[in-house]
Design a protein around this motif. Structure first.
Motif, PDB file in Angstrom:
ATOM      1  N   ALA A 148       0.875  -1.180   0.000  1.00  0.00           N
ATOM      2  CA  ALA A 148       0.000   0.000   0.000  1.00  0.00           C
ATOM      3  C   ALA A 148       0.909   1.226   0.000  1.00  0.00           C
ATOM      4  N   VAL A 149       0.378   2.346  -0.459  1.00  0.00           N
ATOM      5  CA  VAL A 149       1.154   3.588  -0.404  1.00  0.00           C
ATOM      6  C   VAL A 149       0.420   4.605   0.454  1.00  0.00           C
ATOM      7  N   ALA A 150       1.103   5.045   1.497  1.00  0.00           N
ATOM      8  CA  ALA A 150       0.554   6.050   2.393  1.00  0.00           C
ATOM      9  C   ALA A 150       1.224   7.375   2.053  1.00  0.00           C
ATOM     10  N   GLN A 151       0.562   8.166   1.238  1.00  0.00           N
ATOM     11  CA  GLN A 151       1.103   9.467   0.850  1.00  0.00           C
ATOM     12  C   GLN A 151       0.342  10.600   1.519  1.00  0.00           C
ATOM     13  N   THR A 152      -0.990  10.527   1.483  1.00  0.00           N
ATOM     14  CA  THR A 152      -1.805  11.646   1.954  1.00  0.00           C
ATOM     15  C   THR A 152      -1.730  11.782   3.480  1.00  0.00           C
ATOM     16  N   ASP A 153      -1.111  12.868   3.935  1.00  0.00           N
ATOM     17  CA  ASP A 153      -1.059  13.117   5.376  1.00  0.00           C
ATOM     18  C   ASP A 153      -2.426  13.582   5.859  1.00  0.00           C
ATOM     19  N   ALA A 189      -3.766   9.472   6.000  1.00  0.00           N
ATOM     20  CA  ALA A 189      -5.194   9.165   5.884  1.00  0.00           C
ATOM     21  C   ALA A 189      -5.461   8.333   4.632  1.00  0.00           C
ATOM     22  N   HIS A 190      -6.607   7.684   4.614  1.00  0.00           N
ATOM     23  CA  HIS A 190      -7.160   6.995   3.420  1.00  0.00           C
ATOM     24  C   HIS A 190      -6.212   5.977   2.780  1.00  0.00           C
ATOM     25  N   THR A 191      -5.456   5.202   3.541  1.00  0.00           N
ATOM     26  CA  THR A 191      -4.478   4.302   2.906  1.00  0.00           C
ATOM     27  C   THR A 191      -5.181   3.029   2.408  1.00  0.00           C
ATOM     28  N   THR A 192      -5.396   2.986   1.093  1.00  0.00           N
ATOM     29  CA  THR A 192      -6.160   1.879   0.505  1.00  0.00           C
ATOM     30  C   THR A 192      -5.410   0.558   0.606  1.00  0.00           C
ATOM     31  N   CYS A 193      -6.138  -0.461   1.022  1.00  0.00           N
ATOM     32  CA  CYS A 193      -5.648  -1.854   1.117  1.00  0.00           C
ATOM     33  C   CYS A 193      -4.622  -2.061   2.236  1.00  0.00           C
ATOM     34  N   ILE A 254     -10.585  -1.345   1.040  1.00  0.00           N
ATOM     35  CA  ILE A 254     -10.775  -0.876   2.414  1.00  0.00           C
ATOM     36  C   ILE A 254      -9.600   0.036   2.782  1.00  0.00           C
ATOM     37  N   GLU A 255      -9.919   1.163   3.413  1.00  0.00           N
ATOM     38  CA  GLU A 255      -8.882   2.148   3.753  1.00  0.00           C
ATOM     39  C   GLU A 255      -8.628   2.175   5.268  1.00  0.00           C
ATOM     40  N   SER A 256      -7.483   2.729   5.622  1.00  0.00           N
ATOM     41  CA  SER A 256      -7.208   2.908   7.054  1.00  0.00           C
ATOM     42  C   SER A 256      -6.604   4.283   7.313  1.00  0.00           C
ATOM     43  N   LEU A 443     -17.068   9.345  -4.063  1.00  0.00           N
ATOM     44  CA  LEU A 443     -15.934  10.028  -3.401  1.00  0.00           C
ATOM     45  C   LEU A 443     -14.605   9.574  -3.988  1.00  0.00           C
ATOM     46  N   LEU A 444     -14.540   8.290  -4.286  1.00  0.00           N
ATOM     47  CA  LEU A 444     -13.329   7.748  -4.924  1.00  0.00           C
ATOM     48  C   LEU A 444     -13.060   8.489  -6.230  1.00  0.00           C
ATOM     49  N   ALA A 445     -14.130   8.689  -7.018  1.00  0.00           N
ATOM     50  CA  ALA A 445     -13.973   9.358  -8.320  1.00  0.00           C
ATOM     51  C   ALA A 445     -13.398  10.757  -8.128  1.00  0.00           C
ATOM     52  N   HIS A 447     -11.856  12.256  -5.245  1.00  0.00           N
ATOM     53  CA  HIS A 447     -10.635  12.526  -4.467  1.00  0.00           C
ATOM     54  C   HIS A 447      -9.474  11.552  -4.671  1.00  0.00           C
ATOM     55  N   ALA A 448      -9.775  10.279  -4.922  1.00  0.00           N
ATOM     56  CA  ALA A 448      -8.652   9.333  -5.008  1.00  0.00           C
ATOM     57  C   ALA A 448      -7.715   9.736  -6.150  1.00  0.00           C
ATOM     58  N   GLU A 449      -6.467   9.490  -5.962  1.00  0.00           N
ATOM     59  CA  GLU A 449      -5.390   9.892  -6.899  1.00  0.00           C
ATOM     60  C   GLU A 449      -5.315  11.408  -7.049  1.00  0.00           C
TER      61      GLU A 449
HETATM   62  C1  LIG Z   1     -11.396   6.154  -1.680  1.00  0.00           C
HETATM   63  C2  LIG Z   1     -10.086   6.867  -1.534  1.00  0.00           C
HETATM   64  C3  LIG Z   1      -8.904   6.133  -1.589  1.00  0.00           C
HETATM   65  C4  LIG Z   1      -7.673   6.773  -1.405  1.00  0.00           C
HETATM   66  N1  LIG Z   1      -6.518   6.025  -1.379  1.00  0.00           N
HETATM   67  C5  LIG Z   1      -5.347   6.614  -1.039  1.00  0.00           C
HETATM   68  C6  LIG Z   1      -4.155   5.834  -0.858  1.00  0.00           C
HETATM   69  O1  LIG Z   1      -4.158   4.617  -1.059  1.00  0.00           O
HETATM   70  N2  LIG Z   1      -3.027   6.459  -0.453  1.00  0.00           N
HETATM   71  C7  LIG Z   1      -2.980   7.802  -0.233  1.00  0.00           C
HETATM   72  O2  LIG Z   1      -1.927   8.313   0.126  1.00  0.00           O
HETATM   73  N3  LIG Z   1      -4.082   8.583  -0.403  1.00  0.00           N
HETATM   74  C8  LIG Z   1      -5.258   8.012  -0.798  1.00  0.00           C
HETATM   75  N4  LIG Z   1      -6.392   8.775  -0.967  1.00  0.00           N
HETATM   76  C9  LIG Z   1      -6.290  10.197  -0.676  1.00  0.00           C
HETATM   77  C10 LIG Z   1      -6.543  11.156  -1.816  1.00  0.00           C
HETATM   78  O3  LIG Z   1      -5.406  11.335  -2.602  1.00  0.00           O
HETATM   79  C11 LIG Z   1      -7.002  12.446  -1.120  1.00  0.00           C
HETATM   80  O4  LIG Z   1      -8.319  12.212  -0.659  1.00  0.00           O
HETATM   81  C12 LIG Z   1      -6.966  13.669  -1.979  1.00  0.00           C
HETATM   82  O5  LIG Z   1      -5.653  13.993  -2.317  1.00  0.00           O
HETATM   83  C13 LIG Z   1      -7.605  14.853  -1.234  1.00  0.00           C
HETATM   84  O6  LIG Z   1      -7.037  15.020   0.025  1.00  0.00           O
HETATM   85  P1  LIG Z   1      -7.989  15.129   1.314  1.00  0.00           P
HETATM   86  O7  LIG Z   1      -8.881  13.948   1.319  1.00  0.00           O
HETATM   87  O8  LIG Z   1      -7.127  15.358   2.476  1.00  0.00           O
HETATM   88  O9  LIG Z   1      -8.897  16.357   1.041  1.00  0.00           O
HETATM   89  P2  LIG Z   1      -8.488  17.880   1.140  1.00  0.00           P
HETATM   90  O10 LIG Z   1      -7.070  18.054   0.738  1.00  0.00           O
HETATM   91  O11 LIG Z   1      -8.918  18.402   2.439  1.00  0.00           O
HETATM   92  O12 LIG Z   1      -9.373  18.475  -0.031  1.00  0.00           O
HETATM   93  C14 LIG Z   1     -10.688  18.987   0.160  1.00  0.00           C
HETATM   94  C15 LIG Z   1     -10.812  20.278  -0.636  1.00  0.00           C
HETATM   95  O13 LIG Z   1      -9.894  21.220  -0.119  1.00  0.00           O
HETATM   96  C16 LIG Z   1      -9.141  21.786  -1.176  1.00  0.00           C
HETATM   97  N5  LIG Z   1      -7.834  22.170  -0.639  1.00  0.00           N
HETATM   98  C17 LIG Z   1      -6.957  21.397   0.060  1.00  0.00           C
HETATM   99  N6  LIG Z   1      -5.881  22.103   0.405  1.00  0.00           N
HETATM  100  C18 LIG Z   1      -6.067  23.343  -0.067  1.00  0.00           C
HETATM  101  C19 LIG Z   1      -5.309  24.542  -0.040  1.00  0.00           C
HETATM  102  N7  LIG Z   1      -4.110  24.597   0.572  1.00  0.00           N
HETATM  103  N8  LIG Z   1      -5.820  25.633  -0.642  1.00  0.00           N
HETATM  104  C20 LIG Z   1      -7.020  25.598  -1.273  1.00  0.00           C
HETATM  105  N9  LIG Z   1      -7.778  24.496  -1.329  1.00  0.00           N
HETATM  106  C21 LIG Z   1      -7.314  23.384  -0.738  1.00  0.00           C
HETATM  107  C22 LIG Z   1      -9.066  20.674  -2.221  1.00  0.00           C
HETATM  108  O14 LIG Z   1      -8.755  21.173  -3.520  1.00  0.00           O
HETATM  109  C23 LIG Z   1     -10.468  20.119  -2.133  1.00  0.00           C
HETATM  110  O15 LIG Z   1     -11.340  20.914  -2.907  1.00  0.00           O
HETATM  111  C24 LIG Z   1      -7.630   8.167  -1.187  1.00  0.00           C
HETATM  112  C25 LIG Z   1      -8.821   8.897  -1.172  1.00  0.00           C
HETATM  113  C26 LIG Z   1     -10.037   8.264  -1.337  1.00  0.00           C
HETATM  114  C27 LIG Z   1     -11.304   9.083  -1.290  1.00  0.00           C
END
Ligand SMILES: Cc1cc2nc3c(=O)[nH]c(=O)nc-3n(C[C@H](O)[C@H](O)[C@H](O)COP(=O)(O)OP(=O)(O)OC[C@H]3O[C@@H](n4cnc5c(N)ncnc54)[C@H](O)[C@@H]3O)c2cc1C
Length: 482
Positions: A148-153, A189-193, A254-256, A443-445, A447-449
């Protein structure tokens, strides 16, 4: 060992990892009724590699050693490799009910990005990251590991840098340097699998400044590393009924919330530590590969929505209506545009250090087009299907002799269509679009990626606007071209 069976993969997950689900510690993920659905779905990756019908697509033989490895671990060097990779992702997703497996796709996206960026860091700082990344890549390939890749803080206040937050742990950071490694703290957040993979690869999520040096960290740890804890999300699971949820009762991710509570990372698994000026580059290089994975796995879901809409139109006797044909045309257009753009991104790739990187503009255009139109496509399917999608009878009433005949009589559709088949189709549409799983897909469509804005920024930043401006100047007869 260079390929594992599905059974070997599953057995390996019972390793004492710290998982929490709905208030309880999960002792053994392999026996858990909810998490097991995700694991079984993911295990298709290994099953396909052993299946004679898919072996050629899912695996490759290394000529020098004669060893067979999962094709995911092959670094793409040209368009042909990228097209094979997208075909593998699209095929396995289609066989997985339109849900991507994602236990090797995302991990290898990270490995490709790490190797490209590690080389640059080494050149600038005299570090030896590339050697470590290559050894780790080899280890994952040899043991046929899932990742899995945990990138999103978790990010706290989005307008603030990591070191400006109300507490210092909204982004994963290095809290201690030791002779033999580093100690990290924070949460992703949201670390898939993550609950059912072998390895967690951690990457930075954004550009950083020198002030945020400690947050510039990339590494890999096994999922049972001491101090690593996962709070697993229950959302996106509709029910275990095959009748009510024909797709999500078998296929889902499933995410964690993935917590690093002072986790020690041995030196050889550290791929960046403190090189703040490369954090943004690593984040975006990963995304280049990962959005290509995204647009490779989206078409099967688009096809499923199109097929379900076309069938329910027939079942309801409206397939000849002009508005229905128009909506089906939009659905076809949608699926084929994403599919074509993903192939074009492979064809128009760029090569850096012998690694083929999918075309960034085309990849982002495809991802943005998919994400920004998804809800509209769902509305076409729901419009054609009618309200029964959310008001139909339960499985129990369909089988109860007291109610079964009424349901049979009153919920029929076009002549010749068995009522039960019509109901199953309606349930498929609810599962995909109007259930807990359907909401998850929406939501996947988006926010994911990466969220929509992330794609817009990339498209605007990377597009060659000068070329268009110069053309416009020429046409207007102004500037240098006059
Ligand atoms: C089903 C699912 C699976 C996922 N799987 C993974 C995974 O396996 N690994 C992983 O690392 N991540 C994963 N993600 C995370 C995904 O990449 C993030 O959800 C996405 O990058 C958005 O980040 P966030 O959820 O924190 O939302 P936010 O960053 O809070 O975004 C919400 C809104 O705020 C806006 N925003 C955020 N910051 C700013 C700013 N500084 N200025 C102005 N606007 C801003 C955004 O553009 C957006 O409109 C997954 C997400 C989902 C929903």
């Amino acid at each position: 060992m260079a390929t594992r069976s599905a059974e070997e993969y599953k057995t390996g997950l019972n390793d004492g990892r710290a998982l929490f689900f709905k208030g309880n510690r999960v002792e053994d993920v392999t026996r858990h009724p909810d998490l097991g659905v995700g694991m079984e779905h993911a295990s298709l990756d290994f099953a396909l590699a052993e299946d004679a019908a898919y072996q050629d697509l899912m695996t490759v033989k290394i000529p020098e050693t004669g060893e067979t490895i999962s094709r995911y671990f092959v670094s793409p060097t040209n368009t042909g490799d990228l097209l094979k990779r997208r075909e593998m992702i699209e095929t396995s997703t289609r066989l997985g009910g339109g849900v991507v497996l994602l236990i090797k796709e995302i991990g290898t996206d990270a490995l490709f990005a790490l190797s490209l960026v590690a080389k640059r860091i080494d050149e600038q700082y005299g570090t030896d990251y590339l050697k470590r990344v290559e050894a780790y890549h080899q280890h994952c390939q040899q043991e046929d590991l899932s990742m899995a890749v945990a990138q999103t803080d978790v990010k706290g206040d989005r307008s603030l840098a990591p070191s400006e937050q109300t507490h210092p742990d909204y982004y994963v950071r290095v809290v201690e340097e030791r002779a033999d490694g580093i100690v990290v703290r924070g949460a992703k957040a949201h670390t898939t699998c993550a609950p059912y993979v072998d390895e967690i690869i951690v990457l930075p999520t954004r550009n950083l400044t020198e002030q945020d040096k400690n947050y510039a960290v990339a590494f890999a740890v096994p999922a049972n590393a001491p101090g690593l804890k996962m709070i697993v999300s229950p959302f996106g699971a509709s029910s275990s009924s095959d009748f009510h949820n024909p797709v999500s009762s078998h296929h889902r991710m499933i995410e964690s919330l993935t917590i690093f509570d002072d986790v020690f990372v041995p030196r050889e698994r550290v791929f960046m530590s403190g090189e703040w000026d490369f954090a943004g580059g690593l984040a975006t290089t990963f995304v280049q590969f990962h959005r290509f994975t995204a647009i490779s796995y989206k078409p099967p879901l688009c096809d499923l929505l199109t097929g379900a809409a076309a069938l329910i139109a027939e079942h309801n006797g409206i397939s000849r209506a002009s508005h229905v044909r128009e909506k089906l045309m939009h659905l076809i257009n949608y699926a084929e545009t994403v599919r074509a753009l993903s192939k074009a991104a492979a064809v128009d790739c760029v090569q850096i250090d012998e690694v083929a990187i999918p075309n960034s503009i085309l990849t982002n255009v495809a991802k943005f087009y998919f994400a920004s139109n998804y809800h509209q496509m769902v509305s076409y399917v729901q419009d054609i299907a009618g309200g029964l999608v959310v008001t139909g009878p339960s499985e129990e009433d369909v089988t109860n002799p007291e109610t079964r005949d009424y349901i049979e009589k009153y919920l029929g559709g076009a002549a010749g269509v068995p009522t039960l088949e019509r109901l199953k189709l309606v349930n498929l549409i609810r599962d995909l679009t109007a259930s807990d799983f359907g909401g998850y897909n929406e939501l996947l469509a988006i926010h994911a990626e990466g969220s929509l804005e992330a794609q817009k920024i990339t498209i605007y930043r990377e597009y060659d606007l000068e070329r268009c401006k110069s053309l416009a100047k020429q046409a207007a007869g102004i500037g240098d071209n006059a």
